[in-house]
Design an enzyme around this catalytic site. Structure first.
Site, PDB file in Angstrom:
ATOM      1  N   ASN A 217       0.827  -1.203   0.000  1.00 28.25           N
ATOM      2  CA  ASN A 217       0.000   0.000   0.000  1.00 28.25           C
ATOM      3  C   ASN A 217       0.867   1.260   0.000  1.00 28.25           C
ATOM      4  O   ASN A 217       2.090   1.201  -0.167  1.00 28.25           O
ATOM      5  CB  ASN A 217      -0.964  -0.016   1.192  1.00 28.25           C
ATOM      6  N   GLN A 262      -7.195  -4.605 -16.656  1.00 29.52           N
ATOM      7  CA  GLN A 262      -6.376  -3.692 -15.864  1.00 29.52           C
ATOM      8  C   GLN A 262      -7.218  -2.656 -15.145  1.00 29.52           C
ATOM      9  O   GLN A 262      -6.904  -2.255 -14.023  1.00 29.52           O
ATOM     10  CB  GLN A 262      -5.346  -2.997 -16.756  1.00 29.52           C
ATOM     11  N   HIS A 265      -8.274  -3.207 -11.453  1.00 35.51           N
ATOM     12  CA  HIS A 265      -7.340  -3.140 -10.330  1.00 35.51           C
ATOM     13  C   HIS A 265      -7.752  -2.050  -9.344  1.00 35.51           C
ATOM     14  O   HIS A 265      -7.857  -2.284  -8.138  1.00 35.51           O
ATOM     15  CB  HIS A 265      -5.915  -2.866 -10.827  1.00 35.51           C
ATOM     16  N   GLU A 330       2.928  -0.040 -19.337  1.00 35.49           N
ATOM     17  CA  GLU A 330       3.323  -1.217 -18.560  1.00 35.49           C
ATOM     18  C   GLU A 330       3.057  -2.482 -19.376  1.00 35.49           C
ATOM     19  O   GLU A 330       3.933  -3.323 -19.551  1.00 35.49           O
ATOM     20  CB  GLU A 330       2.540  -1.234 -17.249  1.00 35.49           C
ATOM     21  N   HIS A 331       1.828  -2.628 -19.845  1.00 40.86           N
ATOM     22  CA  HIS A 331       1.441  -3.779 -20.672  1.00 40.86           C
ATOM     23  C   HIS A 331       1.027  -3.270 -22.048  1.00 40.86           C
ATOM     24  O   HIS A 331       0.194  -2.370 -22.147  1.00 40.86           O
ATOM     25  CB  HIS A 331       0.248  -4.529 -20.071  1.00 40.86           C
ATOM     26  N   ASP A 364       0.205 -12.099 -16.469  1.00 37.69           N
ATOM     27  CA  ASP A 364       0.088 -11.840 -15.041  1.00 37.69           C
ATOM     28  C   ASP A 364       0.312 -13.100 -14.207  1.00 37.69           C
ATOM     29  O   ASP A 364       0.807 -13.012 -13.083  1.00 37.69           O
ATOM     30  CB  ASP A 364      -1.303 -11.280 -14.718  1.00 37.69           C
ATOM     31  N   GLU A 418      44.732  15.767 -14.123  1.00 43.39           N
ATOM     32  CA  GLU A 418      43.669  16.065 -13.156  1.00 43.39           C
ATOM     33  C   GLU A 418      44.229  16.636 -11.858  1.00 43.39           C
ATOM     34  O   GLU A 418      43.476  16.942 -10.933  1.00 43.39           O
ATOM     35  CB  GLU A 418      42.853  14.805 -12.858  1.00 43.39           C
ATOM     36  N   HIS A 423      47.793   9.551  -7.373  1.00 43.41           N
ATOM     37  CA  HIS A 423      47.306   8.613  -8.383  1.00 43.41           C
ATOM     38  C   HIS A 423      48.417   8.346  -9.404  1.00 43.41           C
ATOM     39  O   HIS A 423      48.670   7.197  -9.785  1.00 43.41           O
ATOM     40  CB  HIS A 423      46.084   9.182  -9.102  1.00 43.41           C
TER      41      HIS A 423
END
Length: 438
Positions: A217, A262, A265, A330-331, A364, A418, A423
């Site tokens: 949720n 869908q 949902h 999404e789909h 799904d 640099e 280094h």
């Protein structure tokens, strides 16, 4: 007649109307954010004590210890044994198909050796522990258990920990059965933001994980967002979406039901049809109007379709594909006689369903590919959940003595450019005396 949006790409204001239709307010509810932040902080600081308090408050479950909230494997196996045979067979068949598909995603370590003996490569290893959140109580999402747990186990994750709320002590048997089939290692009867905090930070009883996956949720989503960085997460999912591209050859009732699949949902889900045939769009509208009253979730369907659904007439199938890439759904169903032809034009979609017999609902549950997909146009830059989300890559570098002479000079030049003297010196120390810089 249901008042679903009817759009035409030839209209001057089409793009502005489409943008408004696609717009989704993802801003977080401040009260949810504040409550979630407090819960996570207390779980992080107080551990088991906070987890027990929130479980009493939100799930109305009393427990003397967090250890008492672990659901023993014997209970999962008992739930599996008590399932109706058809449900068990369906879960096992889906699990096998999901496993087989995801086995193809496993990435192997590799390396190669250069002429001077330098070895470069990549080591692929699984995450150590993954936390799987599963809604509980009356909600039952066994398919989500399989879709999240199986790729993790295929990737080689040694321990998958499932957390699921049990309001009033109600434990969902089909979810526990799916845990047994999917290869979950431990299950805890905890939920909400406090469960996300527990597996992300760890408590006195629960060890922390490396990644948290699974739906939940608004509080769960907010918690996942906040713990990201301490642990990995799969994604923050928005409302579900389906986009159907149709050439008019599929029975209108099939397409209407696919749009319903869908829209049912929740009220914020989005279902859109793109088609160049005006008469066919009208036929789909008639199917929607006839079938809608027969649906159990008709009220949700009606609100979803009226607020965020659309039947869109396009100039051509090529334009339909162009708009599909803009929407990045999404789909995406390509319900046509030549689905592969149009799939070649698609660049952005979570999952692509080819041909009239490939209903989104098969994806799904049991086709095999993962149903955890990017929403809200994030398919432009992200992918479905898969084995690769549970593996990580380490670079391998073994420089030979000869290789150090070549690479050392390159590194030294760049480092000094640099302004990073140490280094440069680190590389120069490994150069042969005749090659060492003054």
């Amino acid at each position: 007649m249901l008042s679903i949006h009817r759009l035409d790409t030839s209209a001057a204001d089409f793009q502005s109307v489409l943008r408004r239709l696609l717009a989704y307010d993802a801003s977080q509810d401040e009260s949810i954010e504040r409550a979630t932040a407090e819960i996570l902080l207390r779980v992080q600081q107080e551990g088991d004590a906070a987890l027990l308090e929130y479980t009493r408050r939100f799930d109305r479950v009393e427990a003397e210890s967090v250890a008492a909230l672990e659901i023993d494997r014997s209970e999962w196996l008992a739930a599996l044994d008590k399932l109706p045979q058809d449900q068990r067979a369906a879960l096992e068949a889906a699990a096998e198909r999901i496993k087989r598909y995801h086995e193809h995603q496993v990435t192997q370590s590799w390396s190669y050796t250069e002429e001077d003996g330098t070895v470069l490569g990549q080591k692929v290893t699984p995450l150590d522990r993954v936390g799987l959140y599963v809604p509980g109580g009356k909600a039952a999402y066994p398919s989500s258990v399989l879709m999240n747990a199986i790729p993790a186990k295929v990737a080689g994750v040694p321990e998958v920990i499932m957390v699921t709320p049990t309001p009033d002590g109600v434990r969902n048997p089909i979810v526990l059965a799916a845990a047994a089939i999917g290869g979950v290692d431990r299950v805890w009867a905890i939920g909400g933001a406090q469960a996300v905090g527990a597996v992300a930070y760890g408590t006195q009883t629960i060890s922390p994980v490396d990644k948290v996956v699974g739906p939940g949720n608004a509080y769960v989503a907010a918690a996942k967002r906040r713990v990201f960085g301490t642990v990995g997460i799969d994604m923050i999912a928005g409302p579900s979406e389906i986009l159907v591209i149709c050439d008019g050859s599929t029975p209108p009732d099939w397409v209407a039901m696919d749009l319903f699949s869908q829209a049912e949902h929740d009220e914020m889900a989005q279902s859109i049809l793109l088609c160049p045939d005006a008469a066919y769009i009208e036929a789909v509208q008639q199917s929607i109007d006839r079938l809608l009253p027969t649906m159990q979730r008709a009220d949700i369907l009606r609100t979803s379709l009226a607020n965020r659904g659309a039947l869109i007439k396009v100039k051509s199938m090529e334009e339909a594909c162009e708009i599909a890439n803009q929407i990045a759904p999404e789909h995406l169903e390509i319900s046509t006689t030549e689905p592969e032809r149009w799939a070649d034009l698609i660049r952005h979609a979570g999952a692509i369903f080819l041909g009239p017999y490939t209903s989104e609902s098969l994806g799904d549950y049991c086709a095999g590919p993962n149903h955890v997909l990017p929403t809200a146009r994030t398919a432009r830059f992200s992918s479905p959940l898969g084995v690769y989300d549970f593996q990580k890559r380490s670079s391998l570098i073994k420089v030979s003595q000869a290789g150090a002479q070549t690479l050392g000079r390159i590194a030294s030049t760049l480092a000094r450019g640099e302004g990073l003297q140490a280094h440069a010196a680190s590389a120069e120390y490994r150069l042969e005396p005749s090659d060492t810089k003054a």
